[in-house]
Design an enzyme around this catalytic site. Structure first.
Site, PDB file in Angstrom:
ATOM      1  N   ARG A  34      27.189  28.109  95.750  1.00  0.00           N
ATOM      2  CA  ARG A  34      26.833  27.597  97.077  1.00  0.00           C
ATOM      3  C   ARG A  34      25.435  26.973  97.067  1.00  0.00           C
ATOM      4  O   ARG A  34      25.189  25.973  97.730  1.00  0.00           O
ATOM      5  CB  ARG A  34      26.936  28.720  98.112  1.00  0.00           C
ATOM      6  CG  ARG A  34      28.391  29.000  98.497  1.00  0.00           C
ATOM      7  CD  ARG A  34      28.628  30.417  98.978  1.00  0.00           C
ATOM      8  NE  ARG A  34      28.012  30.726 100.236  1.00  0.00           N
ATOM      9  CZ  ARG A  34      27.807  31.976 100.684  1.00  0.00           C
ATOM     10  NH1 ARG A  34      28.177  33.001  99.943  1.00  0.00           N
ATOM     11  NH2 ARG A  34      27.245  32.179 101.834  1.00  0.00           N
TER      12      ARG A  34
ATOM     13  N   ARG B 252      23.835  41.582 103.152  1.00  0.00           N
ATOM     14  CA  ARG B 252      24.168  41.375 104.565  1.00  0.00           C
ATOM     15  C   ARG B 252      25.591  41.798 104.919  1.00  0.00           C
ATOM     16  O   ARG B 252      26.489  41.793 104.077  1.00  0.00           O
ATOM     17  CB  ARG B 252      23.898  39.925 104.987  1.00  0.00           C
ATOM     18  CG  ARG B 252      24.862  38.911 104.458  1.00  0.00           C
ATOM     19  CD  ARG B 252      24.426  37.521 104.899  1.00  0.00           C
ATOM     20  NE  ARG B 252      25.302  36.497 104.391  1.00  0.00           N
ATOM     21  CZ  ARG B 252      25.122  35.210 104.595  1.00  0.00           C
ATOM     22  NH1 ARG B 252      24.081  34.780 105.286  1.00  0.00           N
ATOM     23  NH2 ARG B 252      25.970  34.337 104.106  1.00  0.00           N
TER      24      ARG B 252
ATOM     25  N   ARG C 159      31.276  39.606 103.942  1.00  0.00           N
ATOM     26  CA  ARG C 159      32.040  38.389 103.661  1.00  0.00           C
ATOM     27  C   ARG C 159      32.496  38.365 102.212  1.00  0.00           C
ATOM     28  O   ARG C 159      31.740  38.714 101.315  1.00  0.00           O
ATOM     29  CB  ARG C 159      31.170  37.161 103.944  1.00  0.00           C
ATOM     30  CG  ARG C 159      31.070  36.854 105.406  1.00  0.00           C
ATOM     31  CD  ARG C 159      30.020  35.829 105.709  1.00  0.00           C
ATOM     32  NE  ARG C 159      30.036  34.681 104.802  1.00  0.00           N
ATOM     33  CZ  ARG C 159      29.270  33.613 104.972  1.00  0.00           C
ATOM     34  NH1 ARG C 159      28.449  33.546 105.991  1.00  0.00           N
ATOM     35  NH2 ARG C 159      29.329  32.613 104.132  1.00  0.00           N
TER      36      ARG C 159
ATOM     37  N   LYS D  38      20.087  31.066 109.085  1.00  0.00           N
ATOM     38  CA  LYS D  38      20.578  30.157 110.149  1.00  0.00           C
ATOM     39  C   LYS D  38      21.343  30.929 111.220  1.00  0.00           C
ATOM     40  O   LYS D  38      21.078  30.784 112.408  1.00  0.00           O
ATOM     41  CB  LYS D  38      21.534  29.087 109.567  1.00  0.00           C
ATOM     42  CG  LYS D  38      20.944  28.198 108.504  1.00  0.00           C
ATOM     43  CD  LYS D  38      21.933  27.119 108.096  1.00  0.00           C
ATOM     44  CE  LYS D  38      23.151  27.627 107.342  1.00  0.00           C
ATOM     45  NZ  LYS D  38      22.869  28.185 106.014  1.00  0.00           N
TER      46      LYS D  38
ATOM     47  N   ARG E 211      26.767  19.458 106.537  1.00  0.00           N
ATOM     48  CA  ARG E 211      26.422  19.925 105.193  1.00  0.00           C
ATOM     49  C   ARG E 211      26.581  18.814 104.174  1.00  0.00           C
ATOM     50  O   ARG E 211      26.514  19.073 102.972  1.00  0.00           O
ATOM     51  CB  ARG E 211      27.344  21.078 104.807  1.00  0.00           C
ATOM     52  CG  ARG E 211      26.792  22.467 105.131  1.00  0.00           C
ATOM     53  CD  ARG E 211      27.851  23.481 104.815  1.00  0.00           C
ATOM     54  NE  ARG E 211      27.317  24.748 104.405  1.00  0.00           N
ATOM     55  CZ  ARG E 211      27.374  25.855 105.146  1.00  0.00           C
ATOM     56  NH1 ARG E 211      27.911  25.842 106.342  1.00  0.00           N
ATOM     57  NH2 ARG E 211      26.894  26.987 104.684  1.00  0.00           N
TER      58      ARG E 211
END
Ligand code: AMP
Length: 220
Positions: free
Chosen positions: A177, A132, A166, A17, A93
């Site tokens: 998640r 990432r 992160r 996203k 969400r």
């Protein structure tokens, strides 16, 4: 075809996203509002709310709907969304947030053009999330395997040499998640299907292949 510039980006964690929103923003100048990023800024504040938000993000939970909805309401009131449009990354969400967004937009005399749902099989998600990282200076996102900076050790956008991962991008939190995505976020999909706004895009390919697919939907 007129450009769609009132956009919601949906999809599981690691579906791309943020990356695709960044590409759309660079290509068409539509500002991206990442609710996760705004909440991370709140979580860095030494306040009661900051500490509460940090604890929730770190364990992979959602922050309460009122908190994220308030951030989005404030964004819609204070930013130039009428002229420039918006890409909402990571909101809504939950069904409560989807209903809040409908109200927030109505109050501003706005409506959505499209809800892009990036679909990615579960077995891709861990590898995408664990690899990432982002430029510490400008926030541009990279991936060790799929999207490293062209210069190797410097950010392609700003030349920065410091990168950050992160705190919530670890295996344990990713599972949590994903569970929340299935239980709380997926019920938003039929909400937008019924409104005729939902467009599913296969998000499993390379970044440029996915962005070409999105281009066909959004125009420009
Ligand atoms: P993201 O950067 O979109 O992956 O979001 C990071 C974290 O911020 C999520 O795991 C949640 O803890 C929190 N968060 C982001 N967006 C929302 C939202 N719309 N509602 C509640 N919590 C959110």
């Amino acid at each position: 075809m007129t450009i769609k510039n009132h956009i919601v980006m949906m999809g599981p964690p690691g579906s791309g996203k943020g990356t695709q929103a960044q590409i759309l923003q660079a290509r068409l100048g539509i500002p991206t509002y990442s609710v996760g990023e705004m909440l991370r800024r709140v979580s860095a504040e030494d306040t009661e709310l900051g500490r509460k938000v940090k604890a929730l993000i770190d364990k992979g939970s959602l922050v309460p709907d009122e908190v994220s909805s308030e951030i989005v309401a404030h964004t819609m009131k204070t930013r130039d969304v009428h002229e420039k449009g918006f890409i909402l990354d990571g909101f809504p969400r939950s069904l409560g947030q989807a209903e809040a967004l409908t109200r927030i937009l109505e109050e501003e005399g706005l409506s959505l053009d499209v809800v892009l749902l990036l679909e990615v099989p579960d077995n891709f998600i861990e590898e995408r999330i664990i690899g990432r990282y982002a430029c510490a200076r400008c926030g541009s996102m990279y991936h060790g395997k799929f999207n490293p900076p062209k210069a190797g050790d410097a950010c392609d956008v700003c030349g920065g040499k410091e990168f950050v991962r992160r705190a919530d991008d670890n295996l344990e939190t990713v599972q949590k998640r994903l569970e929340i995505y299935r239980a709380v976020t997926m019920p938003v999909i039929p909400y937008y299907e019924e409104k005729g706004l939902l467009v599913s895009v296969d998000g499993s390919g390379p970044i440029n292949v996915v962005s070409e697919k999105i281009k066909k939907v959004v125009g420009g």
